[in-house]
Each structure stands twice: as C-alpha cells, then as structure tokens.
Design an enzyme around this catalytic site. Sequence first.
Site, PDB file in Angstrom:
ATOM      1  N   SER A 184       0.821  -1.211   0.000  1.00  0.00           N
ATOM      2  CA  SER A 184       0.000   0.000   0.000  1.00  0.00           C
ATOM      3  C   SER A 184       0.854   1.259   0.000  1.00  0.00           C
ATOM      4  CB  SER A 184      -0.958   0.004   1.198  1.00  0.00           C
ATOM      5  OG  SER A 184      -0.249  -0.055   2.420  1.00  0.00           O
ATOM      6  N   GLY A 262       0.815   2.106  -6.239  1.00  0.00           N
ATOM      7  CA  GLY A 262       2.090   2.812  -6.155  1.00  0.00           C
ATOM      8  C   GLY A 262       2.532   3.245  -7.536  1.00  0.00           C
ATOM      9  N   SER A 263       3.831   3.339  -7.713  1.00  0.00           N
ATOM     10  CA  SER A 263       4.351   3.853  -8.976  1.00  0.00           C
ATOM     11  C   SER A 263       4.256   2.802 -10.086  1.00  0.00           C
ATOM     12  CB  SER A 263       5.803   4.302  -8.816  1.00  0.00           C
ATOM     13  OG  SER A 263       6.668   3.186  -8.764  1.00  0.00           O
ATOM     14  N   GLU A 290      -2.934  -0.502  -9.286  1.00  0.00           N
ATOM     15  CA  GLU A 290      -3.376   0.846  -9.652  1.00  0.00           C
ATOM     16  C   GLU A 290      -2.163   1.729  -9.446  1.00  0.00           C
ATOM     17  OE1 GLU A 290      -3.972   4.576  -9.298  1.00  0.00           O
ATOM     18  OE2 GLU A 290      -4.818   3.934  -7.383  1.00  0.00           O
ATOM     19  N   CYS A 324      -2.966   9.996  -7.329  1.00  0.00           N
ATOM     20  CA  CYS A 324      -2.763   9.444  -8.668  1.00  0.00           C
ATOM     21  C   CYS A 324      -3.784   9.990  -9.643  1.00  0.00           C
ATOM     22  CB  CYS A 324      -2.801   7.921  -8.627  1.00  0.00           C
ATOM     23  SG  CYS A 324      -4.194   7.252  -7.717  1.00  0.00           S
ATOM     24  N   GLU A 422       4.833  12.125 -15.004  1.00  0.00           N
ATOM     25  CA  GLU A 422       4.210  12.331 -13.698  1.00  0.00           C
ATOM     26  C   GLU A 422       5.228  12.931 -12.724  1.00  0.00           C
ATOM     27  OE1 GLU A 422       1.322   9.712 -10.842  1.00  0.00           O
ATOM     28  OE2 GLU A 422       3.250   8.829 -11.358  1.00  0.00           O
TER      29      GLU A 422
END
Length: 536
Positions: A184, A262-263, A290, A324, A422
């Site tokens: 997470s 996360g990334s 995600e 995000c 990003e």
Amino acid sequence: MISGPQFPLPVNEPEVHFGQGTKAAAALSEALEQRDVVEIPTVIGGKRYFSNDVVEVRAPHDTQRLLARIHRPTQAQIAEAIASSAAVAKDWASLTHASRATILHRAAEIVATRSRIRINAATMLGQSKTIDQAEPDSACELIDFLRFNAYNAQRVYAEQPMSVPTAVNRADWRPLEGFIYAVSPFNFTAIGANLTTAPAIMGNTVLWKPSEKSALANYVFFEALEEAGLPPGVINFVPGDAELTTRVAMSSPDLAGIHFTGSSSVFQSLWKGVASKVDSFRTIPRLVGETGGKDFVLAHASANASEVAIALIRGAFEYQGQKCSAASRAYVPRSLWTAVSQELRDRLATLKVGDVADPTTFMGAVISQASHQKLSRALEAAKDDPAVQVVAGGKTWSEPGYFVEPTVLQVSDPKHALMKEELFGPVLSVFVYEDNAWQETLELIDATSPYALTGSIFSTDRFALHEAERVLINAAGNLYLNDKPTGAMIGQQPFGGGRASGTNDKAGSYLNLLRWASPRVVKETYLPPRDWQFGA
C-alpha cells in the site's frame, strides 16, 4: 452460494464536520497535540515484534517532530509471516461469508466512532493532510471500502450457474491457493484497508507491507481489525524494507497474488519478477495494480471559465497534488485562457500553505525530502526553459518542512515533458490550444501520455462532449464530465485505469473481488446413464 444474513447495500459514510467550536474539532486538536512517540511493531500471527532495525516517522510539514518508530522485520520474520498465513488459511476460508463480513462491519464501526479522531490525526501528521483531506480518506473512504467490500463479496457468492431438470450446478467461490502480497502507498490511508480486506473477505490470507510514510495511520487501522475480531495471521502487518519484503514474498511458491498501489515503474518490476519465475509458483499469481497518472482536464470553448479554474485548483492542488488522480495537465482554449489564468493567479495567491493543524491551511507539505528535491529541480528547470512560462507559484522551501507552492506552468509545446511525465506534486502544466483545433487537441491528449487513469472534460456543447468521450475512450478509466478528475466515491465511481496506470480492476467494486476468487464449478447429475449408446 451464500447462507445466513443478507447485508443491504451500504450508503457512503457521511463526513464529520470539524468546524470551529465543535466537539469534533476540540477532540482533533487534542489528538494533534499529543506528543507520545508510537512504537510500530511487526505483527505476525497476532504477536508483536520489536527490532533494532528502526525507521523514524516524522511529520513532513514539521520535520523536527518525531511521530513514530517503525520496527522493521528481519528476513526470517517475513518468512514466518508467510508461514503464519498458511497455518490459518484453511480455517479462515472455511468461515461463512457472513462471519468474515461481520468482522469488516465491526472494524468499520470502530473506525467510524472511537478510532475516528485518532486515525484522522495520524493521517494528518504522518502524511501531511489537512482535515478536509484526511476525513474523506482515513475515515469515510476507509469505512466505505469495508462495508462495500462485504456487500460486493455477497454479490459474487450469489452468482451461480443455471441448473436443469436432470442436474444441479453450483459455483464454489474459493480463495486463491496461497497468500496475497498487499503493498500500500503513502497517500491514502483507505487504500491500505482495501488492498488487505478485499482479498481477505474472499477468504484469502494477506501479507501487508504498508508504506513507511503511512505506517502510523495504517497501524491504527490494523489495531481496529484486531479489535473487530480478525483472527491472528489472516492479515500480517509487516512494515519491512520494500526490497527485502518483496524478495521474500516472491521467493515463496505460495505467492498467489499481488495487490498493489504505487508507482508504475515498481508495479512493472513486480510483474517482470513474477513472470521471470512463474513456473516456481504453486499457481499463477494474480496481479492487480493501480499506479500512476498524468491526468488531464480539457476545457471546450463553451465551458465556464470560473468552473474550469476551480476544478483546476481543487483537482491539481488538494493534498499537494499527491493523488494518482490529480490534474497535472490541462488543455484550455485561447478564448478562455485569459479569464482562467487570471482567476488561477488571484485564487492561488490566497491559498495558505503550511501546518495542516491550522484549519485555514489549504496545502501541507509534500511527503519526503526526495519528493521535495525532485519537484524543486523540476521547477528550477522550468524557470530556465524558454518553452515554459510560470503563471503562478514556483517557490519551494524546506523549513520547517517540505513545502512546494501550488504552481501553474504554461507550455508552448504540447509534447513537453511537463505534459507527459508524472511529477506527483502541486504542479499543473497548461497548453493553450486554438479554438478551432478541438479535434486535433482530442487526439493530442490521447497520444501524449502513457497513462490512462483519470480525466475531465468541461463543455456545455453536447456534441463536443460526445465527440470527446468517443475519441478519449481509452484515455481514462475514470472520466468526469464538468467536474474535477479527483474524488471518486466507493459505490459510485469504481476506480482504476489502464495503459501505464494499471490493470483497471476497479477498487471498491465486485470486479476487484473477482480477482481474489478461484471458482470451482460443480455438476451433480441425478441419474447417470447406464448405457453407452446415445439415445438409449
């Protein structure tokens, strides 16, 4: 199939008002002033482990303030956690859905009542969120994940094949064969709740590695799960070094799935790691991720300039742009840009950046020194770039915390890195397009960024709106019409995107839960044939 009580469709948890003079505000203020340092252990099979490998958790907006110490597990303890999961797996899977759902409902009630102030304060301090950002996350969305996951699991279990007069058919919705590795992120406390309880409600056991930056609030939630009666070992809380924990998890033949937020680069590395040794696992692991986004806001010439400006401010700068789903690139027609840019400058000049305990603060600090340095470098480069004009903001400072001013940059090149990459901070890049270039701009948006998470379109022209939806069909997993691209609600806008943004398995919906179940279809024939010939 399910038996026992039927849980009703939940309603979204209402936000508590923390206005000046309320009891909630007084309780929150007291919690924020609490100076005790929390010792966060590794928890394996209900047993707490404290180690000499300690990581300090400090408030990003006040780096002198020590909040907690994380006691990271050893390699042997991570392996022990996996073994602990295996030991309880059959008993957990054998429970009825109602029994597992009741634990999630109890945990939701605990967070909604006596743990609400504590988890909000932990999120505010550890992740530098204002109460306006913490309450919808660490209370409301977290509670919604628990209640909606319980309800949606019921929907999955109720999905059964058709039976016929000569045979009965059923689907056994089994958990996966092994444990789920849940990783997470720092930015939403609620995501840790979903990454763990979504697989657990389907009967799986979970190895949970929270982000060090959110470990304080995540630990508060884990304690709520324990109080709610979660059996030891079903979810093991392992706040370990990321590389070490991942290596141990992926070396186990019992790895059955990875639930990740996360990334994009980290998720892709996990995918490659699983693929490189897929034949060593008992079953092919399910990967649900995600990840990043370069989320867009597109304004049509028919849009209202004030509505666009407000959506950009809220979408790009709430929680320092560390969502995000945050708006990080915008496309505004030339006919609107003068009004939109002026309103951005005027309103951003009034927004307060600072201590999140101050109710007048709009933005806290970015999460870490590394993030602050990355953003500072990007802004310095932008100031020296002839293709970039600073419309508002651009300043950074590091005392008493990692602060970055909300910044709007106008770029002359729609393919500039600022429109593609990003940054995960309070930086919004804007390209001003000619009013007659609507079609070209739609194609530009679709082709510029590798991500496809969220986007929003502002238009009062229904034909233009329809065309944009059509052209941008794959550009966002969550598309907002005349609204900012953030703030998805559980049960209303299941969340997730495709392309480099992840597997689009829609957190908070039954679609996500399907990934954590392995159905067995059983046919029972009433009268088996006694002759080998057809028609006999």
